[in-house]
Design a protein around this motif. Sequence first.
Motif, PDB file in Angstrom:
ATOM      1  N   ILE A 296     -37.930  89.962 -18.167  1.00 15.53           N
ATOM      2  CA  ILE A 296     -39.300  90.447 -18.194  1.00 15.53           C
ATOM      3  C   ILE A 296     -40.070  89.742 -19.311  1.00 15.53           C
ATOM      4  N   GLY A 297     -41.361  89.797 -19.196  1.00 10.76           N
ATOM      5  CA  GLY A 297     -42.238  89.169 -20.184  1.00 10.76           C
ATOM      6  C   GLY A 297     -43.588  88.929 -19.552  1.00 10.76           C
ATOM      7  N   ARG A 298     -44.567  88.710 -20.418  1.00  8.30           N
ATOM      8  CA  ARG A 298     -45.915  88.517 -19.883  1.00  8.30           C
ATOM      9  C   ARG A 298     -46.011  87.169 -19.158  1.00  8.30           C
ATOM     10  N   PRO A 299     -47.092  86.984 -18.405  1.00  4.53           N
ATOM     11  CA  PRO A 299     -47.238  85.726 -17.665  1.00  4.53           C
ATOM     12  C   PRO A 299     -47.178  84.517 -18.602  1.00  4.53           C
ATOM     13  N   ASN A 300     -46.561  83.470 -18.102  1.00  6.73           N
ATOM     14  CA  ASN A 300     -46.583  82.168 -18.762  1.00  6.73           C
ATOM     15  C   ASN A 300     -45.578  81.993 -19.904  1.00  6.73           C
ATOM     16  N   VAL A 301     -44.727  82.980 -20.137  1.00  4.69           N
ATOM     17  CA  VAL A 301     -43.735  82.792 -21.201  1.00  4.69           C
ATOM     18  C   VAL A 301     -42.569  81.911 -20.739  1.00  4.69           C
ATOM     19  N   GLY A 302     -42.468  81.712 -19.409  1.00  2.00           N
ATOM     20  CA  GLY A 302     -41.401  80.840 -18.905  1.00  2.00           C
ATOM     21  C   GLY A 302     -40.319  81.560 -18.130  1.00  2.00           C
ATOM     22  N   LYS A 303     -40.656  82.728 -17.547  1.00  2.00           N
ATOM     23  CA  LYS A 303     -39.649  83.507 -16.820  1.00  2.00           C
ATOM     24  C   LYS A 303     -39.088  82.714 -15.646  1.00  2.00           C
ATOM     25  N   SER A 304     -39.991  82.152 -14.831  1.00  2.00           N
ATOM     26  CA  SER A 304     -39.456  81.471 -13.637  1.00  2.00           C
ATOM     27  C   SER A 304     -38.768  80.174 -14.023  1.00  2.00           C
ATOM     28  N   THR A 305     -39.214  79.540 -15.098  1.00  2.00           N
ATOM     29  CA  THR A 305     -38.516  78.337 -15.576  1.00  2.00           C
ATOM     30  C   THR A 305     -37.088  78.691 -15.993  1.00  2.00           C
ATOM     31  N   LEU A 306     -36.937  79.800 -16.705  1.00  2.00           N
ATOM     32  CA  LEU A 306     -35.608  80.238 -17.129  1.00  2.00           C
ATOM     33  C   LEU A 306     -34.756  80.617 -15.925  1.00  2.00           C
ATOM     34  N   PHE A 307     -35.351  81.361 -15.007  1.00  2.00           N
ATOM     35  CA  PHE A 307     -34.624  81.779 -13.806  1.00  2.00           C
ATOM     36  C   PHE A 307     -34.106  80.544 -13.053  1.00  2.00           C
ATOM     37  N   ASN A 308     -34.997  79.595 -12.840  1.00  2.00           N
ATOM     38  CA  ASN A 308     -34.593  78.388 -12.100  1.00  2.00           C
ATOM     39  C   ASN A 308     -33.549  77.596 -12.869  1.00  2.00           C
ATOM     40  N   ARG A 309     -33.662  77.571 -14.157  1.00  2.00           N
ATOM     41  CA  ARG A 309     -32.681  76.866 -14.996  1.00  2.00           C
ATOM     42  C   ARG A 309     -31.299  77.494 -14.835  1.00  2.00           C
ATOM     43  N   ILE A 310     -31.237  78.823 -14.816  1.00  2.00           N
ATOM     44  CA  ILE A 310     -29.935  79.499 -14.713  1.00  2.00           C
ATOM     45  C   ILE A 310     -29.394  79.436 -13.289  1.00  2.00           C
ATOM     46  N   ILE A 311     -30.258  79.672 -12.330  1.00  2.00           N
ATOM     47  CA  ILE A 311     -29.798  79.676 -10.942  1.00  2.00           C
ATOM     48  C   ILE A 311     -29.457  78.256 -10.485  1.00  2.00           C
ATOM     49  N   GLY A 312     -30.114  77.293 -11.120  1.00  2.00           N
ATOM     50  CA  GLY A 312     -29.715  75.911 -10.876  1.00  2.00           C
ATOM     51  C   GLY A 312     -30.376  75.257  -9.688  1.00  2.00           C
ATOM     52  N   LYS A 313     -31.311  75.951  -9.119  1.00  2.00           N
ATOM     53  CA  LYS A 313     -32.063  75.321  -8.040  1.00  2.00           C
ATOM     54  C   LYS A 313     -33.471  75.886  -8.017  1.00  2.00           C
ATOM     55  N   ARG A 314     -34.323  75.160  -7.441  1.00  2.00           N
ATOM     56  CA  ARG A 314     -35.705  75.615  -7.305  1.00  2.00           C
ATOM     57  C   ARG A 314     -35.764  76.751  -6.299  1.00  2.00           C
ATOM     58  N   VAL A 315     -36.360  77.825  -6.694  1.00  2.00           N
ATOM     59  CA  VAL A 315     -36.554  78.929  -5.773  1.00  2.00           C
ATOM     60  C   VAL A 315     -38.029  78.898  -5.393  1.00  2.00           C
ATOM     61  N   SER A 316     -38.287  78.769  -4.140  1.00  2.00           N
ATOM     62  CA  SER A 316     -39.697  78.655  -3.777  1.00  2.00           C
ATOM     63  C   SER A 316     -40.362  80.017  -3.924  1.00  2.00           C
ATOM     64  N   ILE A 317     -41.485  79.997  -4.536  1.00  8.90           N
ATOM     65  CA  ILE A 317     -42.227  81.228  -4.767  1.00  8.90           C
ATOM     66  C   ILE A 317     -43.319  81.301  -3.712  1.00  8.90           C
ATOM     67  N   VAL A 318     -43.099  82.172  -2.764  1.00  7.68           N
ATOM     68  CA  VAL A 318     -44.048  82.271  -1.665  1.00  7.68           C
ATOM     69  C   VAL A 318     -45.015  83.396  -1.985  1.00  7.68           C
ATOM     70  N   ASP A 319     -46.231  83.055  -2.048  1.00  4.83           N
ATOM     71  CA  ASP A 319     -47.248  84.036  -2.414  1.00  4.83           C
ATOM     72  C   ASP A 319     -48.500  83.685  -1.629  1.00  4.83           C
ATOM     73  N   ASP A 320     -48.585  84.274  -0.446  1.00  4.43           N
ATOM     74  CA  ASP A 320     -49.674  83.839   0.429  1.00  4.43           C
ATOM     75  C   ASP A 320     -50.994  84.500   0.108  1.00  4.43           C
ATOM     76  N   LYS A 321     -50.948  85.560  -0.667  1.00  6.54           N
ATOM     77  CA  LYS A 321     -52.206  86.203  -1.046  1.00  6.54           C
ATOM     78  C   LYS A 321     -52.546  85.809  -2.473  1.00  6.54           C
ATOM     79  N   PRO A 322     -53.584  85.043  -2.664  1.00  4.28           N
ATOM     80  CA  PRO A 322     -53.899  84.620  -4.029  1.00  4.28           C
ATOM     81  C   PRO A 322     -54.166  85.827  -4.914  1.00  4.28           C
ATOM     82  N   GLY A 323     -53.690  85.775  -6.112  1.00  2.00           N
ATOM     83  CA  GLY A 323     -53.960  86.854  -7.058  1.00  2.00           C
ATOM     84  C   GLY A 323     -52.984  88.000  -6.960  1.00  2.00           C
TER      85      GLY A 323
END
Length: 169
Positions: free
Chosen positions: A5-32
């Motif tokens: 957890i953490g506020r936006p932009n601290v690097g959560k998804s970067t850390l997640f992808n680093r640990i999981i070892g692959k790019r996880v596509s973030i599907v977000d079809d509704k902007p915002g």
Amino acid sequence: TATIIGRPNVGKSTLFNRIIGKRVSIVDDKPGVTRDRIYGQVEWRDKKFTLVDTGGIEPGNEDIIFSKVLHQVELALESTDVIVFLVDGKEGLTPIDEDVAQILRKSKKPVILVVNKVDNFETQSETAFEYYKLGFGDPILISAAHGVNIGDLLDRIVGYIPDEEIAEY
Ligand code: GDP
């Protein structure tokens, strides 16, 4: 389960992808709209656990961001063995970090305080003292982008992951 957890932009998804070892596509079809929680399976030193990444880039003012982060914290507290509380070592602590820390301190969950974006240990490690005041003991300094100290973080995480559950009667 370990939940980042953490506020936006601290690097959560970067850390997640680093640990999981692959790019996880973030599907977000509704902007915002906040991206949903993302789950990955991790194996580290004979332990297996689920890693959860929460909340993506959330446009909006501080109050909206705080309420969204708070919602993720509440969800995490219900279901995780350990909270991986990520803050930004470049930007430093913000009021949202302090508010989240207060809520986490009141909960009984174990918290690992992770200072991300420490790309340069020589110049940034002394700023780490700022983070002790959050009350979670030794922060762990990492660079998710460059893969620094990720093994140390995983060692800390698995310390809180129970062994295979044994049925109790
Ligand atoms: P999230 O909103 O918390 O999921 O954050 P992101 O993973 O999307 O990262 C936000 C920004 O921080 C991106 O531009 C990343 O490239 C950057 N970032 C993440 N980790 C690091 C790091 O270790 N060092 C630096 N310098 N930038 C990082």
